[in-house]
Design a protein around this motif. Structure first.
Motif, mmCIF file in Angstrom:
data_model
loop_
_atom_site.group_PDB
_atom_site.id
_atom_site.type_symbol
_atom_site.label_atom_id
_atom_site.label_comp_id
_atom_site.label_asym_id
_atom_site.label_seq_id
_atom_site.Cartn_x
_atom_site.Cartn_y
_atom_site.Cartn_z
ATOM 1 N N LEU A 14 0.761 -1.285 0.020
ATOM 2 C CA LEU A 14 -0.072 -0.266 -0.047
ATOM 3 C C LEU A 14 0.888 1.273 -0.117
ATOM 4 C CD1 LEU A 14 -2.845 -0.892 2.395
ATOM 5 C CD2 LEU A 14 -2.927 -0.733 -0.053
ATOM 6 N N GLU A 15 1.893 1.361 0.569
ATOM 7 C CA GLU A 15 2.745 2.389 0.629
ATOM 8 C C GLU A 15 3.875 2.335 -0.306
ATOM 9 O OE1 GLU A 15 4.575 2.559 4.715
ATOM 10 O OE2 GLU A 15 2.478 2.869 5.563
ATOM 11 N N ASP A 16 4.101 1.135 -1.168
ATOM 12 C CA ASP A 16 5.007 1.020 -2.232
ATOM 13 C C ASP A 16 6.303 1.712 -1.795
ATOM 14 O OD1 ASP A 16 5.918 0.527 -4.655
ATOM 15 O OD2 ASP A 16 5.167 1.968 -5.713
ATOM 16 N N ARG A 17 6.863 1.056 -0.554
ATOM 17 C CA ARG A 17 7.979 1.216 -0.280
ATOM 18 C C ARG A 17 8.767 -0.022 0.103
ATOM 19 N NH1 ARG A 17 8.719 1.224 5.325
ATOM 20 N NH2 ARG A 17 6.816 1.336 6.454
ATOM 21 N N VAL A 18 10.111 -0.003 0.186
ATOM 22 C CA VAL A 18 10.860 -0.930 0.823
ATOM 23 C C VAL A 18 11.602 -0.503 2.040
ATOM 24 C CG1 VAL A 18 13.110 -2.297 0.314
ATOM 25 C CG2 VAL A 18 11.693 -1.704 -1.740
ATOM 26 N N PRO A 19 11.070 -1.211 2.804
ATOM 27 C CA PRO A 19 11.577 -0.847 4.351
ATOM 28 C C PRO A 19 13.056 -1.182 4.564
ATOM 29 C CG PRO A 19 10.455 -2.962 4.451
ATOM 30 C CD PRO A 19 10.313 -2.558 3.107
ATOM 31 N N GLN A 20 13.739 -0.098 5.208
ATOM 32 C CA GLN A 20 14.937 -0.171 5.478
ATOM 33 C C GLN A 20 15.393 -0.974 6.451
ATOM 34 O OE1 GLN A 20 17.000 1.318 3.197
ATOM 35 N NE2 GLN A 20 15.202 1.942 2.229
ATOM 36 N N GLU A 21 14.502 -1.014 7.362
ATOM 37 C CA GLU A 21 14.562 -2.039 8.586
ATOM 38 C C GLU A 21 13.377 -2.904 8.667
ATOM 39 O OE1 GLU A 21 13.462 0.946 11.997
ATOM 40 O OE2 GLU A 21 15.510 1.103 11.297
ATOM 41 N N GLY A 46 -3.066 1.326 -7.404
ATOM 42 C CA GLY A 46 -1.819 1.870 -7.935
ATOM 43 C C GLY A 46 -0.996 0.770 -8.410
ATOM 44 N N ALA A 47 -0.236 1.006 -9.113
ATOM 45 C CA ALA A 47 0.949 0.383 -9.558
ATOM 46 C C ALA A 47 2.155 0.336 -8.794
ATOM 47 C CB ALA A 47 1.392 0.379 -11.154
ATOM 48 N N ALA A 87 -1.707 -11.054 -5.963
ATOM 49 C CA ALA A 87 -2.441 -10.349 -7.008
ATOM 50 C C ALA A 87 -1.576 -9.241 -7.436
ATOM 51 C CB ALA A 87 -3.743 -10.197 -6.820
ATOM 52 N N GLN A 88 -1.235 -8.455 -6.334
ATOM 53 C CA GLN A 88 -0.468 -7.354 -6.811
ATOM 54 C C GLN A 88 0.944 -7.523 -7.348
ATOM 55 O OE1 GLN A 88 -2.297 -4.352 -6.655
ATOM 56 N NE2 GLN A 88 -3.876 -5.907 -5.801
ATOM 57 N N VAL A 89 1.272 -8.442 -6.714
ATOM 58 C CA VAL A 89 2.848 -8.848 -7.513
ATOM 59 C C VAL A 89 2.768 -9.442 -8.729
ATOM 60 C CG1 VAL A 89 4.772 -10.378 -7.037
ATOM 61 C CG2 VAL A 89 3.712 -9.322 -5.315
ATOM 62 N N ARG A 90 1.717 -10.434 -9.173
ATOM 63 C CA ARG A 90 1.442 -10.700 -10.290
ATOM 64 C C ARG A 90 1.249 -9.360 -11.429
ATOM 65 N NH1 ARG A 90 -1.364 -14.881 -7.812
ATOM 66 N NH2 ARG A 90 -3.395 -14.117 -8.492
ATOM 67 N N CYS A 91 0.263 -8.577 -10.753
ATOM 68 C CA CYS A 91 -0.177 -7.446 -11.664
ATOM 69 C C CYS A 91 1.102 -6.661 -12.155
ATOM 70 C CB CYS A 91 -1.119 -6.710 -10.957
ATOM 71 S SG CYS A 91 -1.730 -5.289 -11.702
ATOM 72 N N CYS A 92 2.043 -6.502 -11.100
ATOM 73 C CA CYS A 92 3.195 -5.743 -11.325
ATOM 74 C C CYS A 92 4.098 -6.349 -12.283
ATOM 75 C CB CYS A 92 4.104 -5.475 -10.068
ATOM 76 S SG CYS A 92 5.635 -4.621 -10.351
ATOM 77 N N ASP A 93 4.253 -7.598 -12.005
ATOM 78 C CA ASP A 93 4.910 -8.551 -13.364
ATOM 79 C C ASP A 93 4.351 -8.325 -14.945
ATOM 80 O OD1 ASP A 93 6.617 -9.270 -11.329
ATOM 81 O OD2 ASP A 93 5.693 -11.409 -11.244
ATOM 82 N N VAL A 94 3.013 -8.307 -14.780
ATOM 83 C CA VAL A 94 2.311 -8.082 -15.958
ATOM 84 C C VAL A 94 2.587 -6.685 -16.721
ATOM 85 C CG1 VAL A 94 0.118 -8.073 -17.105
ATOM 86 C CG2 VAL A 94 0.565 -9.873 -15.663
ATOM 87 N N ILE A 95 2.368 -5.625 -15.891
ATOM 88 C CA ILE A 95 2.556 -4.242 -16.242
ATOM 89 C C ILE A 95 4.025 -4.236 -16.826
ATOM 90 C CG2 ILE A 95 2.858 -1.777 -15.343
ATOM 91 C CD1 ILE A 95 0.204 -2.669 -13.611
ATOM 92 N N ARG A 96 5.174 -4.629 -15.864
ATOM 93 C CA ARG A 96 6.442 -4.631 -16.449
ATOM 94 C C ARG A 96 6.683 -5.366 -17.881
ATOM 95 N NH1 ARG A 96 8.893 -7.389 -12.513
ATOM 96 N NH2 ARG A 96 8.913 -9.396 -13.883
ATOM 97 N N ASP A 97 6.049 -6.389 -17.916
ATOM 98 C CA ASP A 97 6.064 -7.320 -19.106
ATOM 99 C C ASP A 97 5.405 -6.688 -20.407
ATOM 100 O OD1 ASP A 97 7.550 -9.246 -17.907
ATOM 101 O OD2 ASP A 97 5.836 -10.635 -17.741
ATOM 102 N N LEU A 98 4.539 -5.924 -20.244
ATOM 103 C CA LEU A 98 3.460 -5.298 -21.196
ATOM 104 C C LEU A 98 4.297 -3.939 -21.441
ATOM 105 C CD1 LEU A 98 0.060 -6.194 -20.488
ATOM 106 C CD2 LEU A 98 1.607 -7.344 -22.181
ATOM 107 N N ALA A 99 5.089 -3.329 -20.677
ATOM 108 C CA ALA A 99 5.350 -1.888 -21.037
ATOM 109 C C ALA A 99 5.882 -1.654 -22.396
ATOM 110 C CB ALA A 99 6.355 -1.527 -19.730
ATOM 111 N N PRO A 100 6.998 -2.532 -22.922
ATOM 112 C CA PRO A 100 7.450 -2.220 -24.079
ATOM 113 C C PRO A 100 6.304 -2.153 -25.187
ATOM 114 C CG PRO A 100 8.768 -3.891 -23.243
ATOM 115 C CD PRO A 100 7.438 -3.655 -22.121
#
Length: 181
Positions: A14-21, A46-47, A87-100
């Motif tokens: 939801l926050e689309d952030r990688v935690p530092q700790e 959100g993507a 589902a969110q992770v799969r969606c991210c993969d699909v969007i990345r694959d379709l970007a070109p």
């Protein structure tokens, strides 16, 4: 622990952030108790970034204990939230694959619109040239043939034109008759 991990994964997405700790359980509970938690999950469109997706895969989905079965056993809400994470992770993969492909489609769409505009401009120019050509042709015919294209109001000529008719109709009728001879 699986409930905490599922909720932690949801919060990270939801926050689309990688935690530092490591995310603390207190932070996870605070995040999930907010009035906007359920609507944010339900309405999430959100993507997520590739980095966040990779982090969730590496730290959650690849964990052999992080399974739908374990989530369902731990909590009624954890199972559906687990599926939401996947589902969110799969969606991210699909969007990345379709970007070109999407980029190519956008470029093609722009070319089509540019060509439509150019085609319209050329057609407008062609119409203008054709109108000029018609006007010049009329002038030439008037000079070359000495024809007065306005008919007297009480006569009918040999071309079958009604009395009082003038303008382009007369010109077209005379041209057609002259071409036959």
């Amino acid at each position: 622990p699986i409930v905490k991990r599922v909720l932690e994964g949801v919060m990270i997405l939801l926050e689309d952030r990688v935690p530092q700790e490591a995310v603390k359980w207190k932070e996870v509970k605070q995040h999930c108790r907010g009035n906007d938690f359920v609507p944010r999950v339900r309405d999430f469109e959100g993507a997520i970034s590739v980095e966040t997706s990779k982090y969730v895969v590496d730290h959650f989905i690849k964990d052999p204990k992080f399974t739908l079965q374990n989530a369902n056993k731990a909590s009624v809400a954890a199972g559906p939230l687990f599926e939401w994470i996947e589902a969110q992770v799969r969606c991210c993969d699909v969007i990345r694959d379709l970007a070109p492909t999407l980029a190519k489609l956008e470029a093609m769409d722009k070319l089509v619109k540019d060509n439509e505009a150019k085609t319209k401009a050329l057609r407008d120019e062609q119409d203008g040239l054709f109108s000029s050509l018609q006007a010049e042709t009329r002038k030439y015919q008037e000079v070359a043939f000495g024809i007065d294209f306005t008919m007297p109001p009480t006569t009918q000529d040999g071309f079958g034109i009604e009395a009082g008719t003038s303008g382009p109709f007369v010109l077209d009728r005379v041209s057609a008759t002259l071409q036959q001879h």
